[in-house]
Design an enzyme around this catalytic site. Structure first.
Site, PDB file in Angstrom:
ATOM      1  N   GLU A  43      75.194  40.099 -17.268  1.00  0.00           N
ATOM      2  CA  GLU A  43      74.444  40.340 -15.879  1.00  0.00           C
ATOM      3  C   GLU A  43      75.811  40.308 -14.850  1.00  0.00           C
ATOM      4  O   GLU A  43      76.656  39.723 -14.482  1.00  0.00           O
ATOM      5  CB  GLU A  43      73.511  38.760 -15.964  1.00  0.00           C
ATOM      6  CG  GLU A  43      72.494  39.359 -14.289  1.00  0.00           C
ATOM      7  CD  GLU A  43      71.994  37.898 -14.609  1.00  0.00           C
ATOM      8  OE1 GLU A  43      70.728  37.847 -13.936  1.00  0.00           O
ATOM      9  OE2 GLU A  43      72.337  36.988 -14.905  1.00  0.00           O
ATOM     10  N   LYS A 115      64.111  42.108 -13.217  1.00  0.00           N
ATOM     11  CA  LYS A 115      63.932  41.200 -13.946  1.00  0.00           C
ATOM     12  C   LYS A 115      62.585  40.554 -13.143  1.00  0.00           C
ATOM     13  O   LYS A 115      62.695  39.866 -12.535  1.00  0.00           O
ATOM     14  CB  LYS A 115      65.128  39.991 -13.729  1.00  0.00           C
ATOM     15  CG  LYS A 115      65.437  39.234 -13.673  1.00  0.00           C
ATOM     16  CD  LYS A 115      67.240  37.922 -13.820  1.00  0.00           C
ATOM     17  CE  LYS A 115      67.227  36.599 -13.425  1.00  0.00           C
ATOM     18  NZ  LYS A 115      68.570  36.251 -13.673  1.00  0.00           N
ATOM     19  N   CYS A 152      68.650  37.266 -18.228  1.00  0.00           N
ATOM     20  CA  CYS A 152      69.286  35.721 -17.831  1.00  0.00           C
ATOM     21  C   CYS A 152      67.924  34.892 -18.082  1.00  0.00           C
ATOM     22  O   CYS A 152      67.186  35.054 -19.120  1.00  0.00           O
ATOM     23  CB  CYS A 152      70.193  36.006 -17.003  1.00  0.00           C
ATOM     24  SG  CYS A 152      70.978  34.238 -16.675  1.00  0.00           S
TER      25      CYS A 152
END
Length: 290
Positions: A43, A115, A152
């Site tokens: 990331e 995200k 993540c």
């Protein structure tokens, strides 16, 4: 049989963006030489992990999809090597800022995932920098199969993994930046982190690939030590490849996507689902909506 080799790249990151990109490219090329068709980088690998503290100066690190240096560079790399690369980047869209991934298939950008789950805690102050993602979960048809990508903190949510699998994903990929907990040095989440994602693999009978950064990074008085431990899990949650806590490396595993699809059908876990019973999942408090 549709055979595909997937790779996770584990690397350290510094404040030297040029060096980070050069290193990332070298490791991607190494993965391609080892036969990988799909390669996952950590990331936000262009820079150090700037979310350790709240600093408005870091908003300037964001760039648009069309101008982001990593996306533009790795479009060329993916085209040359004929591979699939999900590239994590800090996305600027007007006055919004997102933690995003551009999915590149041999030079073509198939789209962007933003995200969905944004953490906030000591050392991981992402809510200060990123708007919540507005794309929803996405799956892409690539030359090496249908991929779902989370970023993540998304990897802790079984709902996200299940949604992507229901949408037809044949593998789940997670670019990651996770390590020590500054508020409590005794906390080591490595095993919990791996077990959680191995559970996604087992519950959905689908490969899972997690690529983490490694090593210490300092931002003024804050220090995070990223614990690496990148891994590839098979469809029963079995650990097929794993990196250690310290080394920059590439790990790979090979899958028969047609065979895995047959296995998912044979087990019947998707045939026997009862979506009408799962309405509590769309609540925040577990209370049934009237």
């Amino acid at each position: 049989m549709r055979q595909v080799t997937v790779a996770a790249v584990q690397m350290s990151c510094s404040s030297d963006t040029v060096q980070n990109m050069k290193k990332a490219e070298e490791l991607v090329r190494r993965a391609a030489r080892e036969g990988a068709g799909v390669v996952v980088l950590p990331e936000l690998f262009e820079t150090t992990y700037f979310c350790q503290q709240e600093n408005p100066d870091y908003y300037q690190l964001a760039s648009t999809l069309e101008t982001n240096p990593a996306v533009q560079r790795f479009k060329d790399v993916a085209r040359e090597l004929g591979i699939v690369l999900p590239i994590s980047f800090f996305e600027k869209k007007n006055y919004a800022r997102y933690n995003s991934v551009a999915v590149i298939d041999a030079g073509q950008v198939l789209g962007v995932y933003r995200k969905s789950h944004i953490p906030a805690g000591p050392g991981y102050q992402e809510k200060f920098y990123f708007n919540p993602g507005d794309t929803g979960f996405k799956v892409w048809e690539t030359r090496f199969g249908r991929i779902g990508v989370g970023i993540c903190w998304d990897q802790w949510y079984p709902e996200a993994a299940r949604c992507m699998t229901l949408m037809g994903a044949e593998m789940l990929l997670y670019p990651t930046a996770i390590g020590s907990e500054p508020q409590d040095p005794s906390v080591d989440s490595r095993d919990h982190w791996q077990i959680c994602m191995r559970g996604h693999a087992a519950a959905n009978l689908i490969p899972v690939v997690a690529a983490n950064r490694v090593g210490p990074e300092r931002d003024n008085d804050s220090v995070l030590t990223f614990y690496g431990s990148s891994f590839i899990a098979g469809p029963t949650g079995n650990l097929l490849a794993a990196a250690d806590r310290a080394q920059e490396t590439v790990i790979t595993a090979r899958f028969d996507l047609d065979g895995l699809e047959h296995q998912r059908l044979e087990w019947g876990i998707f045939r026997d689902r009862r979506p009408e019973l799962y309405r509590l999942l769309v609540t925040s408090d577990g209370e049934r909506m009237v």
